[in-house]
Design an enzyme around this catalytic site. Sequence first.
Site, short mmCIF file in Angstrom:
data_model
loop_
_atom_site.label_atom_id
_atom_site.label_comp_id
_atom_site.label_asym_id
_atom_site.label_seq_id
_atom_site.Cartn_x
_atom_site.Cartn_y
_atom_site.Cartn_z
N THR A 126 12.79 19.88 -16.80
CA THR A 126 12.26 20.00 -15.44
C THR A 126 13.24 19.43 -14.42
O THR A 126 14.00 18.51 -14.73
CB THR A 126 10.92 19.22 -15.36
N ASP A 127 13.16 19.94 -13.19
CA ASP A 127 13.99 19.39 -12.11
C ASP A 127 13.58 17.96 -11.78
O ASP A 127 14.31 17.23 -11.11
CB ASP A 127 13.93 20.27 -10.85
N GLU A 128 12.38 17.53 -12.24
CA GLU A 128 11.89 16.20 -11.87
C GLU A 128 12.74 15.09 -12.47
O GLU A 128 12.68 13.94 -12.02
CB GLU A 128 10.42 16.04 -12.27
N TYR A 151 6.10 10.69 -16.47
CA TYR A 151 6.37 12.04 -17.00
C TYR A 151 7.85 12.37 -16.92
O TYR A 151 8.46 12.74 -17.94
CB TYR A 151 5.55 13.09 -16.20
N LYS A 155 10.70 13.05 -19.88
CA LYS A 155 11.48 14.29 -20.00
C LYS A 155 12.98 13.97 -19.95
O LYS A 155 13.78 14.55 -20.70
CB LYS A 155 11.12 15.28 -18.89
P1 NAD Z 1 1.23 22.70 -20.54
O1 NAD Z 1 0.72 21.31 -20.37
O2 NAD Z 1 0.46 23.84 -19.94
O3 NAD Z 1 1.37 23.04 -22.09
C1 NAD Z 1 1.95 22.14 -22.99
C2 NAD Z 1 1.59 22.58 -24.41
O4 NAD Z 1 2.22 21.65 -25.32
C3 NAD Z 1 0.09 22.56 -24.70
O5 NAD Z 1 -0.30 23.77 -25.32
C4 NAD Z 1 -0.08 21.39 -25.66
O6 NAD Z 1 -1.13 21.57 -26.60
C5 NAD Z 1 1.28 21.31 -26.34
N1 NAD Z 1 1.61 19.95 -26.83
C6 NAD Z 1 1.55 18.79 -26.13
N2 NAD Z 1 1.89 17.76 -26.93
C7 NAD Z 1 2.18 18.29 -28.15
C8 NAD Z 1 2.59 17.73 -29.41
N3 NAD Z 1 2.73 16.40 -29.57
N4 NAD Z 1 2.83 18.58 -30.43
C9 NAD Z 1 2.65 19.92 -30.29
N5 NAD Z 1 2.24 20.49 -29.15
C10 NAD Z 1 2.00 19.68 -28.09
O7 NAD Z 1 2.74 22.65 -20.01
P2 NAD Z 1 3.60 23.79 -19.29
O8 NAD Z 1 3.36 23.71 -17.83
O9 NAD Z 1 3.43 25.07 -19.99
O10 NAD Z 1 5.07 23.22 -19.54
C11 NAD Z 1 5.81 23.61 -20.69
C12 NAD Z 1 7.16 22.90 -20.67
O11 NAD Z 1 7.87 23.27 -19.49
C13 NAD Z 1 7.07 21.38 -20.67
O12 NAD Z 1 8.08 20.88 -21.50
C14 NAD Z 1 7.32 20.99 -19.21
O13 NAD Z 1 7.92 19.72 -19.13
C15 NAD Z 1 8.28 22.09 -18.79
N6 NAD Z 1 8.26 22.44 -17.36
C16 NAD Z 1 7.07 22.74 -16.74
C17 NAD Z 1 7.09 23.10 -15.39
C18 NAD Z 1 5.81 23.47 -14.67
O14 NAD Z 1 5.84 23.66 -13.45
N7 NAD Z 1 4.68 23.61 -15.34
C19 NAD Z 1 8.29 23.13 -14.68
C20 NAD Z 1 9.49 22.81 -15.36
C21 NAD Z 1 9.45 22.48 -16.70
P1 TYD Z 2 1.76 19.20 -9.39
O1 TYD Z 2 1.22 20.58 -9.51
O2 TYD Z 2 1.04 18.08 -10.06
O3 TYD Z 2 3.29 19.26 -9.84
P2 TYD Z 2 4.44 18.11 -9.73
O4 TYD Z 2 3.83 16.82 -9.39
O5 TYD Z 2 4.99 18.13 -11.10
O6 TYD Z 2 5.39 18.61 -8.68
O7 TYD Z 2 1.83 18.84 -7.85
C1 TYD Z 2 2.59 19.60 -6.94
C2 TYD Z 2 2.56 18.89 -5.60
O8 TYD Z 2 1.22 18.91 -5.10
C3 TYD Z 2 2.94 17.42 -5.70
O9 TYD Z 2 3.68 17.07 -4.51
C4 TYD Z 2 1.62 16.68 -5.71
C5 TYD Z 2 0.73 17.58 -4.88
N1 TYD Z 2 -0.72 17.57 -5.26
C6 TYD Z 2 -1.70 17.32 -4.28
O10 TYD Z 2 -1.40 17.12 -3.08
N2 TYD Z 2 -2.99 17.32 -4.68
C7 TYD Z 2 -3.37 17.53 -5.97
O11 TYD Z 2 -4.60 17.50 -6.27
C8 TYD Z 2 -2.36 17.81 -6.94
C9 TYD Z 2 -2.72 18.07 -8.38
C10 TYD Z 2 -1.04 17.83 -6.54
#
Ligand code: NAD
Ligand code: TYD
Length: 345
Positions: A126-128, A151, A155
């Site tokens: 992630t960019d975070e 988090y 990562k």
């Molecule tokens: P999500 O929370 O929707 O899904 C995560 C999945 O991982 C779930 O199905 C969960 O059951 C599984 N999981 C968690 N812990 C586990 C373990 N110990 N063993 C096996 N499975 C496990 O997450 P997402 O949004 O689909 O993100 C997927 C990946 O992409 C993550 O690594 C996240 O850091 C990365 N990512 C997400 C975003 C975003 O905006 N959602 C952006 C950049 C990177």
């Molecule tokens: P989120 O979807 O949790 O992603 P991330 O924190 O990984 O960027 O949140 C996106 C943005 O929205 C973040 O600046 C936090 C804000 N946010 C709210 O203002 N209210 C909410 O209830 C949530 C879940 C997020």
Amino acid sequence: MTTLLITGGAGFIGANLVRRVLADRPDWNIVNLDALTYAGDLTWLADVLRDPRHAFEKADLADRAQIETVFDRHPIDWVAHLAAESHVDRSILEPEVFIRSNVLGTQNLLDVARKRGVKRFLHVSTDEVYGTLGAEGKFTEETPLAPNSPYSASKAASDLLVRAAVHTFGFHAITSRCSNNYGPRQFPEKLIPLMIANALDGKPLPVYGDGQQVRDWIHVDDHCTGLLAALERGRVGEVYNFGGECELPNLTVVKTLLSVLGKGEELLRFVADRPGHDRRYAIDCSKAKAELGWAPQRRFDEGLRATVRWYREHADWVARIRSGAYRDYYQLQYGGRLAPGSPPG
Ligand code: NAD
Ligand code: TYD
């Protein structure tokens, strides 16, 4: 035939990637490893669970023996590692879960994959991990890691473990770092699906602080296209940033959603800010464009409308999630913030 292990394939991005691979890579088999935590759900994959090219394996990455069993059962060539605890607010409430899955889980997977001769390993990050930006500038792959939440720290730790596997063992790993995804099947704890679900129910929309935090939004389809490009064409040991080139303040996103849903702004509630809230993320993805021939394609306004449609059509899924353990989480995270008389951001 290539056998690709996708970890986290029952989660948001993983499930979208599973569908994409089955549709676009007819000579690939998928092994979908997922622990089915609160965020994992196979409902949306019900039709592809019967596909002979897709094998689901319930396993926890924090337990190395369970990973070994999956490798015993399938001839795995490549890995796309997405499984992780993924929500910042939950990491503030319960950081140790993030260390277990994201740090220990990644090391276990790296060790088993290396010993079993995996030829390509894509680590999805992630960019975070780069921390936060001021009003100017973008994250490049050279930006120093400076994670601010439990988090993002977990990562960043996993990114460094992948880097170490490349340097120490010559393991063929690639890391991708993407900005905020949106799209179908996202768990309704993240900003966009939470706001859609609340607005559809006529419930308040909790905006943290002043709502001027900026995120760069990318549709999950564009992210999945990037993941496939990195897996197939990325250079071993390299990092690739992916972003949507769509920087927006949270308040703009939430107001746009209200307008798409035909709801009024009286639902907006400014609530106490997230501790340590990163102010701005912005991604420079020129390396992925130049080296992988990738670029984000989906426009935010169109993607958001399609996402809203998906949530309207899958109201049962959302209602089922929100009636379970989610209620306890929502109360813990928002109960105090939304209580009458609680101080705004
Ligand atoms: P999500 O929370 O929707 O899904 C995560 C999945 O991982 C779930 O199905 C969960 O059951 C599984 N999981 C968690 N812990 C586990 C373990 N110990 N063993 C096996 N499975 C496990 O997450 P997402 O949004 O689909 O993100 C997927 C990946 O992409 C993550 O690594 C996240 O850091 C990365 N990512 C997400 C975003 C975003 O905006 N959602 C952006 C950049 C990177
Ligand atoms: P989120 O979807 O949790 O992603 P991330 O924190 O990984 O960027 O949140 C996106 C943005 O929205 C973040 O600046 C936090 C804000 N946010 C709210 O203002 N209210 C909410 O209830 C949530 C879940 C997020």
